[in-house]
Design an enzyme around this catalytic site. Structure first.
Site, PDB file in Angstrom:
ATOM      1  N   GLN A  33       0.936  -1.342   0.075  1.00 38.10           N
ATOM      2  CA  GLN A  33       0.175   0.000  -0.193  1.00 38.10           C
ATOM      3  C   GLN A  33       1.080   1.400   0.122  1.00 38.10           C
ATOM      4  O   GLN A  33       0.730   2.234  -0.715  1.00 38.10           O
ATOM      5  CB  GLN A  33      -1.041  -0.012   1.278  1.00 38.10           C
ATOM      6  N   GLU A  72      -3.262  -7.015  -2.151  1.00 37.70           N
ATOM      7  CA  GLU A  72      -4.932  -6.638  -2.187  1.00 37.70           C
ATOM      8  C   GLU A  72      -5.079  -5.692  -3.211  1.00 37.70           C
ATOM      9  O   GLU A  72      -4.400  -4.786  -3.306  1.00 37.70           O
ATOM     10  CB  GLU A  72      -5.413  -6.446  -0.882  1.00 37.70           C
ATOM     11  N   SER A  89       7.262  -0.032   2.152  1.00 39.06           N
ATOM     12  CA  SER A  89       7.444   0.440   3.724  1.00 39.06           C
ATOM     13  C   SER A  89       7.838  -1.037   4.425  1.00 39.06           C
ATOM     14  O   SER A  89       7.651  -2.020   3.690  1.00 39.06           O
ATOM     15  CB  SER A  89       6.022   0.711   4.336  1.00 39.06           C
ATOM     16  N   THR A  93       2.876  -6.499   3.210  1.00 31.10           N
ATOM     17  CA  THR A  93       3.275  -6.911   1.782  1.00 31.10           C
ATOM     18  C   THR A  93       4.745  -6.061   1.431  1.00 31.10           C
ATOM     19  O   THR A  93       5.483  -6.652   0.836  1.00 31.10           O
ATOM     20  CB  THR A  93       2.117  -6.304   1.112  1.00 31.10           C
ATOM     21  N   ASN A 150       3.686  11.970   1.779  1.00 29.07           N
ATOM     22  CA  ASN A 150       3.967  11.381   0.163  1.00 29.07           C
ATOM     23  C   ASN A 150       4.681  12.270  -0.661  1.00 29.07           C
ATOM     24  O   ASN A 150       5.683  12.365  -1.433  1.00 29.07           O
ATOM     25  CB  ASN A 150       2.986  10.262  -0.607  1.00 29.07           C
ATOM     26  N   GLU A 158      26.806   5.649  -9.063  1.00 24.93           N
ATOM     27  CA  GLU A 158      27.716   6.609  -8.085  1.00 24.93           C
ATOM     28  C   GLU A 158      27.164   6.896  -6.719  1.00 24.93           C
ATOM     29  O   GLU A 158      28.007   7.384  -5.959  1.00 24.93           O
ATOM     30  CB  GLU A 158      27.548   7.921  -9.063  1.00 24.93           C
TER      31      GLU A 158
END
Length: 353
Positions: free
Chosen positions: A12, A68, A137, A142, A225, A251
């Site tokens: 998610q 999901e 995350s 997931t 975000n 690099e």
């Protein structure tokens, strides 16, 4: 020749973050919601992130993966949905329920062949893959379990390619799940061996940045975000735009990683200000460079950070805009002269501009 960079978004958090990042890229390269160029552009360096179809549409070299369907359905219903290739938006039926083991050993393992196959398809469309950028995350099921499994597969299948990971770590104060510390610990064990560079992002600290600098009392995931995507966009800007110092993914590793397993980075950004404060804020080079090295601007919370006590091993400073290398080097000298940063004894130079 374009050396492609593929973006993989898992779970998610990864999918929502990935969508925000592609919005940012489109905005920077003047690409519309349908994937069409708004204004013609001569600099084609950004083609390492986008693929051009025969209909002159630019499709992100990107894959969304989740166990999901809800989050990927949100992306399909968003106003940028027409830009993504539907084949590379893959979701399962049941999620990992915030459990590393489900994402890594049971539900995730059943689907891994399908995900791997799609990823291979994406790689086959490229001439010369430079590396992978992975957004996920490490606190959920997931992003942590399946993310670690995917990284392991990529390490086996594409051995020499760089893997740059952006990992959102859980925070002790703001948590929506009891087992986050376990998931994070298990994933970090995999990240030690399977990414070349990992950028650690901490939800709690980014919440505080929103509250302190942007005057947002209760930040949403979208606010977080957007801040994170500015950091990621700045790290990849040197790949996407022509410039004097054109960096490739290797690099980051060459300049910032002293030992292979010691590759967890802290990122920082300046200036961060709300539209109200923007007018009265001093944004000259010295001020923003100094702000970058204050713990309030770090994207990872370090509780007892002390400028004189704590030492850096390596630093990469990236400026965006009309800035000459001479000016940037002068800022670095100023930081060193005024003891704003101290390096470990065995790596005294430490700066990459």
């Amino acid at each position: 020749m374009v050396r492609e960079v593929l973006t993989i978004n898992v779970g998610q958090c990864g999918v929502q973050l990935g969508e925000t990042i592609w919005r940012q890229y489109c905005h920077e390269h003047k690409i519309g919601k349908e994937g069409k160029m708004i204004t013609k552009c001569t600099d084609k360096s950004f083609m390492c992130f986008f693929e051009e179809t025969q209909a002159e549409q630019y499709v992100p070299r990107n894959i969304f993966i989740d166990l999901e369907p809800n989050v990927i359905d949100d992306v399909k219903a968003s106003d940028y949905a027409a830009m993504y290739h539907p084949e590379f938006m893959i979701s399962g039926k049941e999620d990992a329920a915030n459990n590393f083991a489900r994402g890594h050993y049971t539900v995730g393992k059943e689907k891994i062949e399908k995900f791997n196959d799609r990823l291979r398809k994406l790689v086959d469309q490229c001439n010369n893959v430079q590396g992978f950028v992975i957004n996920h995350s490490v606190g959920g099921g997931t992003g942590s379990g399946l993310g670690a499994l995917l990284l392991e597969r990529i390490a086996v299948d594409y051995r020499k390619k760089s893997k740059l990971g952006f990992e959102v770590y859980p925070s002790p104060c703001i948590s929506n799940c009891v087992v986050e510390p376990y998931n994070a610990l298990l994933t970090t064990h995999w990240l030690l061996d399977h990414t070349e560079v990992s950028v650690v992002l901490d939800n709690e600290q980014i919440y505080e940045i929103c509250q302190r600098w942007l005057d947002i009392r209760r930040p949403s995931y979208d606010n977080l975000n957007r801040l994170i995507c500015k950091t990621i966009s700045s790290m990849t800007a040197s790949l996407r735009f022509e410039g004097e110092l054109n960096v490739d993914l290797n690099e980051f590793q060459t300049n910032l990683v002293p030992f292979p397993r010691l590759h967890f980075m802290i990122s920082s950004m300046a200036p961060i200000s709300s539209p109200k404060k923007k007018e009265t804020m001093n944004a000259d080079l010295q001020t923003i460079t100094e702000a970058c090295f204050t713990p309030y601007n770090f994207f990872t919370k370090i509780a007892d950070f002390d400028v004189e006590e704590d030492k850096y091993m390596a630093i990469s400073v990236m400026y965006r805009g009309e800035i000459k290398p001479k000016e940037a080097n002068a800022q670095v000298q100023w930081l060193k002269m005024n003891k704003k940063v101290t390096f470990v004894e065995w790596c005294p130079t430490g700066f990459k501009v």
